[in-house]
Design an enzyme around this catalytic site. Structure first.
Site, short mmCIF file in Angstrom:
data_model
loop_
_atom_site.label_atom_id
_atom_site.label_comp_id
_atom_site.label_asym_id
_atom_site.label_seq_id
_atom_site.Cartn_x
_atom_site.Cartn_y
_atom_site.Cartn_z
N GLN A 145 0.81 -1.22 0.00
CA GLN A 145 0.00 0.00 0.00
C GLN A 145 0.84 1.27 0.00
O GLN A 145 0.32 2.37 -0.22
CB GLN A 145 -0.94 0.01 1.20
CG GLN A 145 -0.24 0.18 2.54
CD GLN A 145 -1.17 0.03 3.73
OE1 GLN A 145 -1.55 -1.09 4.08
NE2 GLN A 145 -1.55 1.15 4.35
N CYS A 151 -5.33 0.51 3.89
CA CYS A 151 -5.31 -0.91 4.25
C CYS A 151 -6.68 -1.55 4.08
O CYS A 151 -6.80 -2.72 3.69
CB CYS A 151 -4.83 -1.08 5.68
SG CYS A 151 -5.78 -0.12 6.90
N HIS A 288 -6.07 -1.29 11.70
CA HIS A 288 -5.46 -1.81 10.48
C HIS A 288 -6.31 -2.95 9.89
O HIS A 288 -6.74 -3.85 10.62
CB HIS A 288 -4.05 -2.31 10.78
CG HIS A 288 -3.26 -2.68 9.58
ND1 HIS A 288 -3.15 -1.89 8.46
CD2 HIS A 288 -2.50 -3.79 9.32
CE1 HIS A 288 -2.37 -2.47 7.57
NE2 HIS A 288 -1.97 -3.63 8.07
N ASN A 309 -0.79 -9.36 4.87
CA ASN A 309 -0.71 -7.93 5.08
C ASN A 309 -0.50 -7.22 3.73
O ASN A 309 -0.38 -7.88 2.69
CB ASN A 309 0.45 -7.61 6.05
CG ASN A 309 0.28 -6.27 6.74
OD1 ASN A 309 -0.61 -5.49 6.43
ND2 ASN A 309 1.15 -5.99 7.70
#
Length: 345
Positions: A145, A151, A288, A309
């Site tokens: 990102q 996110c 997140h 992630n």
């Protein structure tokens, strides 16, 4: 030899020793500084870091040094920790800077969002002991990102990519940038943060989402490109929320598809996580958005969630983190079981 002479020689020897010790200390500090300078230079080269001036470089070097010392001290303590830390792309950021640039899940707004009540996996009883959706071809490569706090978009897209693969047999990398640019009429505000549920709503209302190739990621807030956004490659029919504070329910869901989850990723140990099952301390201030793409049990018997992630492959286990599963707290470690949801095909 007189007493005075003896005293003189002792004093002189003491002065020599102290001087030598001071020299050794100064030399040691100089060597350490030189070594740290070299490491910082190598780190800058690796990540293409360029600072605007010498003052900024000095500031970043000091932060880098403090972070490296923390990481190495953590790893050197023999207290049977199940995870390690590493020097990554965030090594010249304070923890406060790291949080403000990366973690923009709008968890504080969740209470005002209407939650869905149905849960299609409620009556599932038989589930595998381990699941890894990567091995089933339902997970695209780890993305990054960058400096954009979106996110939420990466989490929602990963879950959408997963359900499309499971329903159609085709894995297609979808556009986070379309969500950043076009999903801006409600809570979701591009690089300033958003919610996965609202991203799912947008995909439904927009009748789908474009591909990464047709609407590539830029990492900044942009103007919605209506032409690109109209070329929909994948759509979903709805979305559901996993019952909150229930790791068993979350496990049922993850056993059937990749799931969007929100976590508290604000700690320094999360910032520098490198490998192993993360068992560190963290709160439940959800900040997140990530994606649970499996679960399992480590060699030492620790249960974990496998989480994708969006910080690139240099972070964690090639972009993934294993987080302890089955903790005493109902909300799960770092609140992973608090705000989970998934799209339906």
């Amino acid at each position: 030899m007189t007493a005075n002479n003896q005293l003189y020689h002792i004093s002189f020897a003491l002065i020599l020793c102290l001087g030598l010790w001071s020299t050794i200390q100064v030399t040691s500090r100089t060597l350490q500084d030189d070594t740290m300078n070299e490491r910082h230079e190598q780190w800058m080269d690796h990540y293409g870091k360029v600072y605007k001036n010498s003052q900024e470089r000095e500031k970043r070097f000091k932060i880098f040094t403090e972070n490296v010392n923390y990481i190495e001290a953590f790893n050197n303590v023999a207290n049977n920790k199940q995870y390690t830390l590493g020097i990554n792309q965030f090594a010249d950021l304070t923890n406060e800077e790291f949080i403000s640039s990366k973690n923009k899940f709008k968890g504080h707004m969740c209470s005002s969002i209407t939650k869905t009540t149905s849960f299609k996996y409620e009556n599932v009883s038989a589930i595998p002991s381990t699941v890894d959706w990567r091995t089933k071809g339902a997970v695209t490569p780890v993305k990054n990102q960058g400096q954009c706090g979106c996110c939420w978009a990466f989490s929602a897209v990963a879950a959408t990519e997963g359900i499309h693969k499971l329903s159609s047999g085709k894995l297609i990398s979808l556009s986070e940038q379309e969500l950043v640019d076009c999903d801006t009429k409600g809570v979701d505000q591009g690089c300033e943060g958003g919610l996965m549920d609202d991203a799912f709503k947008f995909i439904i209302q927009n009748h789908g989402l474009s591909t990464e190739a047709k609407y590539p990621y830029q990492g900044v807030d942009g103007t919605c490109n209506a032409n690109k956004a109209s070329i929909n490659a994948v759509t979903i029919t709805g979305y559901e929320d996993v019952p909150a504070n229930n790791e068993q329910a979350l496990q049922k869901a993850v056993a059937n598809q990749p799931i969007s989850v929100a976590i508290d990723a604000s700690g320094s140990d999360f910032q520098f996580y490198k490998s192993g099952v993360f068992t560190g301390s963290c709160g439940t201030e959800l900040d997140h958005g990530v994606t649970a793409v499996g679960y399992g049990v480590s060699n030492d018997g620790t249960k974990y969630w496998l989480v994708k992630n969006s910080w690139g492959t240099d972070w964690g286990e090639e972009g993934y983190i294993r987080m302890q599963r089955g903790v005493d707290a109902a909300e799960g470690l770092c609140g992973i079981a608090m705000e989970a949801s998934y799209p339906t095909a």
